[in-house]
Design an enzyme around this catalytic site. Sequence first.
Site, PDB file in Angstrom:
ATOM      1  N   TYR A  32       0.880  -1.250  -0.150  1.00 15.01           N
ATOM      2  CA  TYR A  32       0.009   0.018   0.129  1.00 15.01           C
ATOM      3  C   TYR A  32       0.742   1.345  -0.196  1.00 15.01           C
ATOM      4  CZ  TYR A  32      -3.818  -3.075   1.412  1.00 15.01           C
ATOM      5  OH  TYR A  32      -4.752  -3.973   1.338  1.00 15.01           O
ATOM      6  N   ASP A  92     -17.449 -12.807   7.428  1.00 14.14           N
ATOM      7  CA  ASP A  92     -16.076 -12.287   7.412  1.00 14.14           C
ATOM      8  C   ASP A  92     -15.329 -11.684   8.695  1.00 14.14           C
ATOM      9  OD1 ASP A  92     -13.364 -11.178   7.133  1.00 14.14           O
ATOM     10  OD2 ASP A  92     -13.780 -10.415   5.149  1.00 14.14           O
ATOM     11  N   LYS A 118      -6.196 -12.765  11.358  1.00 16.63           N
ATOM     12  CA  LYS A 118      -5.689 -11.597  12.040  1.00 16.63           C
ATOM     13  C   LYS A 118      -5.309 -12.110  13.673  1.00 16.63           C
ATOM     14  CE  LYS A 118      -7.086  -7.853   9.119  1.00 16.63           C
ATOM     15  NZ  LYS A 118      -5.655  -7.512   8.923  1.00 16.63           N
TER      16      LYS A 118
END
Length: 434
Positions: free
Chosen positions: A29, A247, A276
């Site tokens: 990113y 999700d 995560k």
Amino acid sequence: MIPDSSKLHTPDSKLNLTERDQKVIWHPYTQMKNALPHIPIVRGEGVYVFNEDGKRYIDAVSSWWVNIHGHSHPYIAQKVAEQLSVLEHVIFAGFTHEPAVLLAERLLPILPGKQDKVFYTDNGSTAVEVALKMCLQYWDNKGTPKTKILAFKNAYHGDTFGAMSVSGRSIFTDAFNSLLFDVEFIDLPNENNISHLISHISNLKDTACFIFEPLILGSGGMLMYEAKYLDQLLSACKEAAILTIADEVMTGFGRTGTYFACEKLTNKPDIICLSKGLTGGTMPLGVTTCTNEIFEAFLSDDKLKTLYHGHSFTANPIACVASLASLDILLKSETLQNIKRVEAKHAVFLEEIKMHPKVKAIRQTGTIIAIEWETGNETSYLSNLRNLLYAYFLDKGIILRPLGNIIYILPPYVISDEDLDYIYAAIKSALEEV
């Protein structure tokens, strides 16, 4: 062939870590042409990370939302070290091992609804890919193929192609839009549109599944919506024979105030995606869980009904052990107390600044609080305000990574009241100075 030792790279002792990084690394990113030098982190402890010069930073975003118990947690480190000397990895096709089986045995009973099977992958994006393939192939295996998928506008489900396809079209997907499969996107539900959305879902044809981030759309700007409206959408999906995928990659493991966001729903999903915080932020691991109804659609003498999906590091024993250790910590009463403490502190801070003229909007769910800066018409992810705020907080020793004009606090649960107060004070200062 043995490489020529004279060609092996030797780090230049005259360069610091940042300078060496710039010679060889392409960061995520990041527009590398004009990127600021990347901060070299050499150590982590609790909510802090330290750079080469010893400067301490509060990791207020849990290093992209993964670190729930603090950096270098000694208990997780101990369990990982023990596993390294027993079994580091084994192929998971045709073989199994204790950490993978035990993790599934411990994880399934605490998930919302009746989840019966665990499919292991590597990260959140791949967990989503598996979920989508499960749903699409489920209907194909049943002899009633469905190919359409329903998702929320502004959603984010990952950067692999399937995950990008079910994510809102944005700068993250722009270069690939022509290659993504078609998805029907709907607005987040609220009191004004819920009846329309239910009616719309009831009339959908050939829709295989609905994928959603429960209660919070993370990368979309920490957009939040109420559980009661999501519940109604899930009920409509069930009536229309549309499978549902939660999700919970970001929302799972305590972020929303309960262990999983879907605990706040009456209607439970058919499939749940996790990653995560699963390993406590120590290493990659993804999980896709499903009901027996979905699993049984793949049981057949016809080998074409097999779910042909896998990864080299599927169910890596070290990652599974890290997850087991993280679960041990998560399920302690003191961890839940910390979650509730952070939640309460955020709520007080929200009341303190919600009327500030530079606060366009402020919202909170569980341990996540997001502040939307007033910028006139400029609300893009590429807003220059993002860089100003990012640098401002780094200077104060705080890692806050704004989403355009939106800053958010999503800390490890072990963060102290003193550190939270320091972050709040820095945000108040930024509202006056930036």
